[in-house]
Design a protein around this motif. Structure first.
Motif, PDB file in Angstrom:
ATOM      1  N   ALA A  39       0.892  -1.400   0.067  1.00 40.11           N
ATOM      2  CA  ALA A  39      -0.010   0.118  -0.013  1.00 40.11           C
ATOM      3  C   ALA A  39       0.841   1.215   0.015  1.00 40.11           C
ATOM      4  CB  ALA A  39      -0.929   0.064   1.259  1.00 40.11           C
ATOM      5  N   ASN A  40       1.968   1.220   0.583  1.00 38.65           N
ATOM      6  CA  ASN A  40       2.730   2.323   0.772  1.00 38.65           C
ATOM      7  C   ASN A  40       3.989   2.568  -0.361  1.00 38.65           C
ATOM      8  OD1 ASN A  40       4.583   0.311   1.683  1.00 38.65           O
ATOM      9  ND2 ASN A  40       5.360   1.272   3.410  1.00 38.65           N
ATOM     10  N   ALA A  41       3.877   1.740  -1.635  1.00 32.75           N
ATOM     11  CA  ALA A  41       4.522   1.638  -2.403  1.00 32.75           C
ATOM     12  C   ALA A  41       4.824   3.167  -3.330  1.00 32.75           C
ATOM     13  CB  ALA A  41       4.303   0.805  -3.675  1.00 32.75           C
ATOM     14  N   PRO A  42       6.087   3.762  -3.581  1.00 30.66           N
ATOM     15  CA  PRO A  42       6.127   4.979  -4.070  1.00 30.66           C
ATOM     16  C   PRO A  42       5.490   5.187  -5.370  1.00 30.66           C
ATOM     17  CG  PRO A  42       8.111   3.808  -4.262  1.00 30.66           C
ATOM     18  CD  PRO A  42       7.344   2.906  -3.565  1.00 30.66           C
ATOM     19  N   VAL A  43       5.188   4.097  -6.035  1.00 27.15           N
ATOM     20  CA  VAL A  43       4.501   4.543  -7.462  1.00 27.15           C
ATOM     21  C   VAL A  43       3.447   3.537  -7.602  1.00 27.15           C
ATOM     22  CG1 VAL A  43       5.049   4.177 -10.206  1.00 27.15           C
ATOM     23  CG2 VAL A  43       6.901   4.772  -8.273  1.00 27.15           C
ATOM     24  N   THR A  44       2.353   4.321  -8.162  1.00 31.46           N
ATOM     25  CA  THR A  44       1.123   3.724  -8.457  1.00 31.46           C
ATOM     26  C   THR A  44       0.976   3.461  -9.984  1.00 31.46           C
ATOM     27  OG1 THR A  44       0.062   4.281  -6.354  1.00 31.46           O
ATOM     28  CG2 THR A  44      -1.382   3.519  -8.011  1.00 31.46           C
ATOM     29  N   VAL A  45       0.800   2.164 -10.314  1.00 26.56           N
ATOM     30  CA  VAL A  45       0.458   2.004 -11.807  1.00 26.56           C
ATOM     31  C   VAL A  45      -0.843   1.414 -11.943  1.00 26.56           C
ATOM     32  CG1 VAL A  45       1.088   0.530 -13.757  1.00 26.56           C
ATOM     33  CG2 VAL A  45       2.877   1.421 -12.349  1.00 26.56           C
ATOM     34  N   ILE A  72       6.631  -4.902  -8.538  1.00 26.05           N
ATOM     35  CA  ILE A  72       5.728  -5.302  -7.489  1.00 26.05           C
ATOM     36  C   ILE A  72       6.130  -5.849  -6.527  1.00 26.05           C
ATOM     37  CG2 ILE A  72       3.280  -6.234  -6.906  1.00 26.05           C
ATOM     38  CD1 ILE A  72       2.562  -5.742 -10.031  1.00 26.05           C
ATOM     39  N   ASP A  73       6.885  -7.170  -6.512  1.00 27.16           N
ATOM     40  CA  ASP A  73       7.443  -7.869  -5.532  1.00 27.16           C
ATOM     41  C   ASP A  73       8.352  -7.328  -4.924  1.00 27.16           C
ATOM     42  OD1 ASP A  73       5.488  -9.824  -6.750  1.00 27.16           O
ATOM     43  OD2 ASP A  73       7.063 -10.867  -7.660  1.00 27.16           O
ATOM     44  N   THR A  74       9.035  -6.341  -5.425  1.00 28.32           N
ATOM     45  CA  THR A  74      10.060  -5.549  -4.719  1.00 28.32           C
ATOM     46  C   THR A  74       9.539  -4.322  -3.870  1.00 28.32           C
ATOM     47  OG1 THR A  74      10.514  -4.204  -6.539  1.00 28.32           O
ATOM     48  CG2 THR A  74      11.820  -6.023  -6.494  1.00 28.32           C
ATOM     49  N   GLY A  75       8.160  -4.027  -3.869  1.00 28.55           N
ATOM     50  CA  GLY A  75       7.800  -3.131  -3.048  1.00 28.55           C
ATOM     51  C   GLY A  75       7.835  -1.478  -3.862  1.00 28.55           C
ATOM     52  N   ARG A  76       8.336  -1.592  -5.047  1.00 25.56           N
ATOM     53  CA  ARG A  76       8.299  -0.237  -5.777  1.00 25.56           C
ATOM     54  C   ARG A  76       7.171   0.055  -6.367  1.00 25.56           C
ATOM     55  NH1 ARG A  76      13.246  -1.009  -9.860  1.00 25.56           N
ATOM     56  NH2 ARG A  76      12.921   1.498 -10.185  1.00 25.56           N
ATOM     57  N   VAL A  77       6.229  -0.691  -6.750  1.00 31.89           N
ATOM     58  CA  VAL A  77       5.007  -0.326  -7.479  1.00 31.89           C
ATOM     59  C   VAL A  77       3.900  -0.937  -6.729  1.00 31.89           C
ATOM     60  CG1 VAL A  77       3.779  -0.760  -9.565  1.00 31.89           C
ATOM     61  CG2 VAL A  77       5.920   0.129  -9.723  1.00 31.89           C
ATOM     62  N   ARG A  78       2.625  -0.345  -6.493  1.00 30.19           N
ATOM     63  CA  ARG A  78       1.335  -1.080  -6.268  1.00 30.19           C
ATOM     64  C   ARG A  78       0.483  -0.908  -7.656  1.00 30.19           C
ATOM     65  NH1 ARG A  78      -2.708   3.050  -2.918  1.00 30.19           N
ATOM     66  NH2 ARG A  78      -2.352   4.854  -4.298  1.00 30.19           N
ATOM     67  N   VAL A 183       0.876   6.592 -19.890  1.00 30.95           N
ATOM     68  CA  VAL A 183       2.062   5.953 -20.610  1.00 30.95           C
ATOM     69  C   VAL A 183       1.637   5.593 -21.857  1.00 30.95           C
ATOM     70  CG1 VAL A 183       4.102   4.420 -20.300  1.00 30.95           C
ATOM     71  CG2 VAL A 183       3.170   5.713 -18.431  1.00 30.95           C
ATOM     72  N   THR A 184       2.189   5.824 -22.933  1.00 33.13           N
ATOM     73  CA  THR A 184       1.956   5.202 -24.350  1.00 33.13           C
ATOM     74  C   THR A 184       2.840   3.927 -24.598  1.00 33.13           C
ATOM     75  OG1 THR A 184       3.532   6.905 -25.292  1.00 33.13           O
ATOM     76  CG2 THR A 184       1.021   7.354 -25.001  1.00 33.13           C
ATOM     77  N   ASP A 185       3.878   4.079 -24.159  1.00 35.91           N
ATOM     78  CA  ASP A 185       4.776   2.755 -24.408  1.00 35.91           C
ATOM     79  C   ASP A 185       4.751   1.799 -23.290  1.00 35.91           C
ATOM     80  OD1 ASP A 185       6.848   0.994 -24.613  1.00 35.91           O
ATOM     81  OD2 ASP A 185       8.646   2.344 -24.998  1.00 35.91           O
ATOM     82  N   ILE A 186       3.981   0.895 -23.121  1.00 35.45           N
ATOM     83  CA  ILE A 186       3.573  -0.061 -22.244  1.00 35.45           C
ATOM     84  C   ILE A 186       4.410  -1.398 -22.085  1.00 35.45           C
ATOM     85  CG2 ILE A 186       1.263   0.841 -21.939  1.00 35.45           C
ATOM     86  CD1 ILE A 186       0.326  -1.778 -23.385  1.00 35.45           C
ATOM     87  N   SER A 187       5.592  -1.438 -23.067  1.00 40.24           N
ATOM     88  CA  SER A 187       6.515  -2.485 -22.769  1.00 40.24           C
ATOM     89  C   SER A 187       7.201  -2.333 -21.592  1.00 40.24           C
ATOM     90  CB  SER A 187       7.627  -2.215 -23.877  1.00 40.24           C
ATOM     91  OG  SER A 187       8.386  -0.978 -23.800  1.00 40.24           O
ATOM     92  N   LEU A 188       8.032  -3.272 -21.466  1.00 41.16           N
ATOM     93  CA  LEU A 188       8.659  -3.394 -20.011  1.00 41.16           C
ATOM     94  C   LEU A 188       9.597  -1.965 -19.817  1.00 41.16           C
ATOM     95  CD1 LEU A 188       9.169  -4.763 -17.263  1.00 41.16           C
ATOM     96  CD2 LEU A 188      10.874  -6.291 -18.482  1.00 41.16           C
ATOM     97  N   ALA A 193      11.068   3.099 -17.796  1.00 42.85           N
ATOM     98  CA  ALA A 193      11.350   4.386 -17.836  1.00 42.85           C
ATOM     99  C   ALA A 193      10.532   5.510 -17.330  1.00 42.85           C
ATOM    100  CB  ALA A 193      11.435   4.956 -19.406  1.00 42.85           C
ATOM    101  N   ALA A 194       9.258   5.198 -17.189  1.00 43.10           N
ATOM    102  CA  ALA A 194       8.213   6.056 -16.556  1.00 43.10           C
ATOM    103  C   ALA A 194       8.367   5.959 -15.155  1.00 43.10           C
ATOM    104  CB  ALA A 194       6.732   5.615 -17.094  1.00 43.10           C
ATOM    105  N   ILE A 195       8.547   4.745 -14.346  1.00 40.72           N
ATOM    106  CA  ILE A 195       8.654   4.375 -13.263  1.00 40.72           C
ATOM    107  C   ILE A 195       9.865   5.019 -12.386  1.00 40.72           C
ATOM    108  CG2 ILE A 195       8.843   2.600 -11.384  1.00 40.72           C
ATOM    109  CD1 ILE A 195       6.958   0.784 -13.336  1.00 40.72           C
ATOM    110  N   THR A 196      11.064   4.925 -13.231  1.00 40.85           N
ATOM    111  CA  THR A 196      12.247   4.950 -12.691  1.00 40.85           C
ATOM    112  C   THR A 196      12.572   6.507 -13.024  1.00 40.85           C
ATOM    113  OG1 THR A 196      12.976   2.869 -13.040  1.00 40.85           O
ATOM    114  CG2 THR A 196      14.521   4.670 -12.740  1.00 40.85           C
TER     115      THR A 196
END
Length: 205
Positions: A39-45, A72-78, A183-188, A193-196
């Motif tokens: 819930a406290n992940a710094p980035v929400t996708v 997700i598993d590393t806690g960076r994204v919810r 985000v238009t480029d939804i590749s990994l 790039a959008a998250i970092t």
């Protein structure tokens, strides 16, 4: 009752999709959202998707596993999955309803099951076994799923998701937002790039 419930969804979706929308505010994440990750992940996708959308299925089969492992598993994204059923609307809406009616910790397993089963469905396979696979992954009995689908709150939740997508100017699936920005480029690589955050260039002295 169930046929009437999801026929209503199909009928109310058409005029909403037909109206050109000016992108507005993305609805805030609430307790009613289906969230995966801390819930406290710094980035929400936020992903708007349809369970009968082939592009959505392709993303979930090919990009999502590594995306989940890295972020997700590393806690960076919810991760927040929101429904935007596409044609055939009654099929998409019923599948979305089954996922919504699953046990809380089984939602993402159900949508994964539906996405993995798309190939057989698109090849002309019957829809009943596809629905049944979702129920089997739901952690609920068929009777419990049927009762939940008949609950007006299930339809209202689906309508709210569709309305939120319309308000945000979402016109197709899948559509992704990273911390509120589309985000238009939804590749990994594109999502990475959008998250970092980009490194701030050093100031010259």
């Amino acid at each position: 009752m169930l046929k009437s419930l999801f026929l209503t969804v199909a009928l109310t979706m058409a005029p909403m999709a037909a109206v050109a929308q000016t992108p507005g505010a993305l609805p805030a994440v609430t307790a009613s959202d289906r969230i995966l990750g801390q819930a406290n992940a710094p980035v929400t996708v936020i992903e708007y998707a349809s369970l009968v959308c082939s592009h959505c299925g392709d993303w979930h089969r090919t990009v999502y596993p590594e995306f989940k492992r890295q972020f997700i598993d590393t806690g960076r994204v919810r991760m927040v999955f929101r429904d935007l059923p596409t044609a055939p609307a009654p099929v998409a809406a019923r599948a979305a309803g089954i996922a919504r009616c699953a046990a809380p910790n089984r939602f993402y397993e159900v949508i994964g099951t539906f996405f993995r089963g798309q190939e057989a469905l698109f090849a002309g396979g019957p829809v009943a076994p596809w629905f049944a696979s979702g129920v089997a992954a739901s952690g609920r009995t068929q009777a419990e799923i049927d009762a939940c689908l008949a609950d007006p709150a299930t339809l209202e939740g689906l309508r709210a998701s569709i309305a939120g997508a319309t308000a945000a100017g979402v016109e197709g699936t899948p559509t992704f937002f990273v911390n509120g920005r589309r985000v238009t480029d939804i590749s990994l690589a594109g999502l990475t790039a959008a998250i970092t955050p980009s490194p701030t260039p050093a100031r010259r002295r």
